[in-house]
Motif scaffolding. Structure first.
Motif, PDB file in Angstrom:
ATOM      1  N   MET A  41       0.739  -1.055  -0.113  1.00  0.00           N
ATOM      2  CA  MET A  41      -0.326   0.066  -0.044  1.00  0.00           C
ATOM      3  C   MET A  41       0.882   1.403   0.112  1.00  0.00           C
ATOM      4  O   MET A  41       0.004   2.656  -0.274  1.00  0.00           O
ATOM      5  N   GLY A  42       1.900   0.739   0.352  1.00  0.00           N
ATOM      6  CA  GLY A  42       3.044   2.552   0.126  1.00  0.00           C
ATOM      7  C   GLY A  42       2.751   2.745   1.367  1.00  0.00           C
ATOM      8  O   GLY A  42       2.367   3.080   2.401  1.00  0.00           O
ATOM      9  N   PHE A 105      12.646  12.361   6.816  1.00  0.00           N
ATOM     10  CA  PHE A 105      12.141  10.959   6.864  1.00  0.00           C
ATOM     11  C   PHE A 105      13.054  10.915   8.360  1.00  0.00           C
ATOM     12  O   PHE A 105      14.436  11.014   7.915  1.00  0.00           O
TER      13      PHE A 105
ATOM     14  N   SER B  32       4.539  17.442  -9.802  1.00  0.00           N
ATOM     15  CA  SER B  32       5.441  17.095  -9.557  1.00  0.00           C
ATOM     16  C   SER B  32       6.107  15.819  -9.437  1.00  0.00           C
ATOM     17  O   SER B  32       5.236  15.197  -8.567  1.00  0.00           O
ATOM     18  N   PHE B  34       8.512  12.706  -8.518  1.00  0.00           N
ATOM     19  CA  PHE B  34      10.113  12.643  -7.604  1.00  0.00           C
ATOM     20  C   PHE B  34      10.135  10.445  -7.164  1.00  0.00           C
ATOM     21  O   PHE B  34       9.381   9.867  -7.410  1.00  0.00           O
ATOM     22  N   TYR B  36      11.888   8.621  -4.209  1.00  0.00           N
ATOM     23  CA  TYR B  36      12.514   8.359  -2.837  1.00  0.00           C
ATOM     24  C   TYR B  36      13.022   6.764  -2.972  1.00  0.00           C
ATOM     25  O   TYR B  36      12.585   6.321  -4.070  1.00  0.00           O
ATOM     26  N   GLN B  38      14.659   3.885  -0.001  1.00  0.00           N
ATOM     27  CA  GLN B  38      14.848   3.693   1.231  1.00  0.00           C
ATOM     28  C   GLN B  38      15.487   2.563   1.379  1.00  0.00           C
ATOM     29  O   GLN B  38      15.196   1.132   0.218  1.00  0.00           O
ATOM     30  N   LEU B  44      12.441   7.223   3.796  1.00  0.00           N
ATOM     31  CA  LEU B  44      13.047   7.152   2.182  1.00  0.00           C
ATOM     32  C   LEU B  44      14.159   8.343   2.471  1.00  0.00           C
ATOM     33  O   LEU B  44      13.731   9.547   3.639  1.00  0.00           O
ATOM     34  N   LEU B  46      15.148  11.335  -0.861  1.00  0.00           N
ATOM     35  CA  LEU B  46      14.744  11.883  -2.018  1.00  0.00           C
ATOM     36  C   LEU B  46      15.848  11.842  -3.058  1.00  0.00           C
ATOM     37  O   LEU B  46      17.455  11.506  -2.429  1.00  0.00           O
ATOM     38  N   LYS B  49      14.098  13.949  -8.831  1.00  0.00           N
ATOM     39  CA  LYS B  49      12.690  14.952  -8.919  1.00  0.00           C
ATOM     40  C   LYS B  49      12.918  15.250 -10.818  1.00  0.00           C
ATOM     41  O   LYS B  49      13.840  15.956 -10.882  1.00  0.00           O
ATOM     42  N   PHE B  89      10.984   3.998  -3.965  1.00  0.00           N
ATOM     43  CA  PHE B  89       8.931   5.027  -4.418  1.00  0.00           C
ATOM     44  C   PHE B  89       9.051   5.789  -5.267  1.00  0.00           C
ATOM     45  O   PHE B  89      10.425   7.021  -5.099  1.00  0.00           O
ATOM     46  N   ILE B  93       3.467  14.840  -5.700  1.00  0.00           N
ATOM     47  CA  ILE B  93       2.682  16.310  -6.243  1.00  0.00           C
ATOM     48  C   ILE B  93       1.710  16.789  -6.985  1.00  0.00           C
ATOM     49  O   ILE B  93       2.636  16.573  -7.811  1.00  0.00           O
ATOM     50  N   TYR B  99       0.507  20.317  -1.702  1.00  0.00           N
ATOM     51  CA  TYR B  99       1.009  19.382  -1.033  1.00  0.00           C
ATOM     52  C   TYR B  99       1.140  18.593  -0.505  1.00  0.00           C
ATOM     53  O   TYR B  99       1.988  18.165   1.116  1.00  0.00           O
ATOM     54  N   LYS B 100       0.122  17.126  -1.315  1.00  0.00           N
ATOM     55  CA  LYS B 100       0.109  16.485  -0.140  1.00  0.00           C
ATOM     56  C   LYS B 100       0.625  15.254  -1.090  1.00  0.00           C
ATOM     57  O   LYS B 100      -0.036  14.758  -2.222  1.00  0.00           O
ATOM     58  N   TYR B 101       1.747  14.889  -0.551  1.00  0.00           N
ATOM     59  CA  TYR B 101       2.475  13.708  -1.723  1.00  0.00           C
ATOM     60  C   TYR B 101       1.660  12.060  -1.861  1.00  0.00           C
ATOM     61  O   TYR B 101       1.036  12.152  -0.939  1.00  0.00           O
ATOM     62  N   PHE B 103       2.024   8.748  -3.113  1.00  0.00           N
ATOM     63  CA  PHE B 103       3.479   7.648  -3.097  1.00  0.00           C
ATOM     64  C   PHE B 103       2.460   6.645  -3.743  1.00  0.00           C
ATOM     65  O   PHE B 103       1.622   6.019  -3.397  1.00  0.00           O
ATOM     66  N   GLY B 104       3.524   5.829  -4.344  1.00  0.00           N
ATOM     67  CA  GLY B 104       3.344   4.437  -5.506  1.00  0.00           C
ATOM     68  C   GLY B 104       3.770   3.784  -3.922  1.00  0.00           C
ATOM     69  O   GLY B 104       3.973   3.783  -2.994  1.00  0.00           O
ATOM     70  N   THR B 105       3.690   2.162  -4.860  1.00  0.00           N
ATOM     71  CA  THR B 105       3.766   1.009  -3.605  1.00  0.00           C
ATOM     72  C   THR B 105       4.912   0.782  -3.025  1.00  0.00           C
ATOM     73  O   THR B 105       5.152   0.221  -2.777  1.00  0.00           O
TER      74      THR B 105
END
Lengths: 114, 113
Positions: A41-42, A105, B32, B34, B36, B38, B44, B46, B49, B89, B93, B99-101, B103-105
């Motif tokens: 689910m990311g 993070f 925009s 990006f 990221y 991990q 995570l 960056l 971008k 990931f 945005i 500004y609510k990111y 994200f993919g899974t």
């Protein structure tokens, strides 16, 4: 530089218990947020704050509370833990809400609710 | 609503192989975009971008090009190393500026020596 610091790293709770996940940043960042990371689910946004005294809900806010009394700290409170809240929680901050302000993070808190 | 779709993992490659991790998005206007990364046991960070169409983001040998016509932002690296093993990931945005990111899974990459 400490960056974003989260505590604890691991936590086990029983259903119905409450706890607070701590998050602190030393970069004077305006924006702070909490995500949960679940397999397949990311990352999903729980709550966020655009400055001291201002908070708002994200995608999955139910069961969580936040406050932002200082620029540095953004704690996440679980009011009555449920097994569905078993997850890895990440706090993230950024300088502002511009596209050229990347998220920084913390290393995460792994929470298990039994 | 806006969304990001990444290829399923895990992806397992030998050292020095070519890497592609696919990412497509659904969004209005020009979000925009990006990537990221991990690393194990960490949060995570960056990777790269791109903020407008046809922009190419690059960092540490990784590249991705913002393709508006195919709504894609695929991640590539010409020669992967064991140290590239991580979860990647894709994120956006929205153009609305909230500004609510999103994200993919995530795609797990494992590079074997």
């Amino acid at each position: 530089n400490a960056g974003v610091t989260q505590t604890p790293k691991f936590q086990v709770l029983k259903t119905g218990q409450s706890m607070t996940l701590q998050c602190a940043q030393d970069m004077n960042h305006e924006y702070m947020s909490w995500y949960r990371q679940d397999p397949g689910m990311g990352l999903r946004l729980i709550h966020y704050s655009v400055g001291a005294g201002i908070t708002d809900q994200g995608e999955v806010p139910n069961g969580y509370n936040v406050s932002r009394s200082t620029t540095e700290d953004f704690p996440l409170r679980l009011l009555s833990a449920a097994p569905s809240q078993t997850s890895v929680y990440f706090c993230a901050s950024s300088r502002d809400r511009a596209d050229n302000s990347p998220l920084h993070f913390g290393n995460g808190t792994r929470l298990t609710v039994t | 609503g806006d969304s990001v779709t990444q290829m399923e993992g895990p992806v397992t490659l030998s050292e020095e192989a070519f890497l592609t991790i696919n990412c497509t998005y659904t969004a209005t206007g020009y979000p925009s975009l990006f990537w990221y990364v991990q690393y194990p046991g960490e949060g995570l960070q960056l990777l790269l971008k791109a903020t407008k169409a046809d922009d190419k983001g690059s960092n540490k040998g990784f590249e991705a090009t913002y393709r508006k016509e195919t709504t894609s932002f695929h991640l590539e690296k010409g020669s992967v190393q064991v140290s590239d093993s991580a979860v990647y990931f894709c994120a956006l945005i929205p153009a609305s500026g909230t500004y609510k990111y999103i994200f993919g899974t995530g795609t797990r990459l494992k590079v074997l020596a």
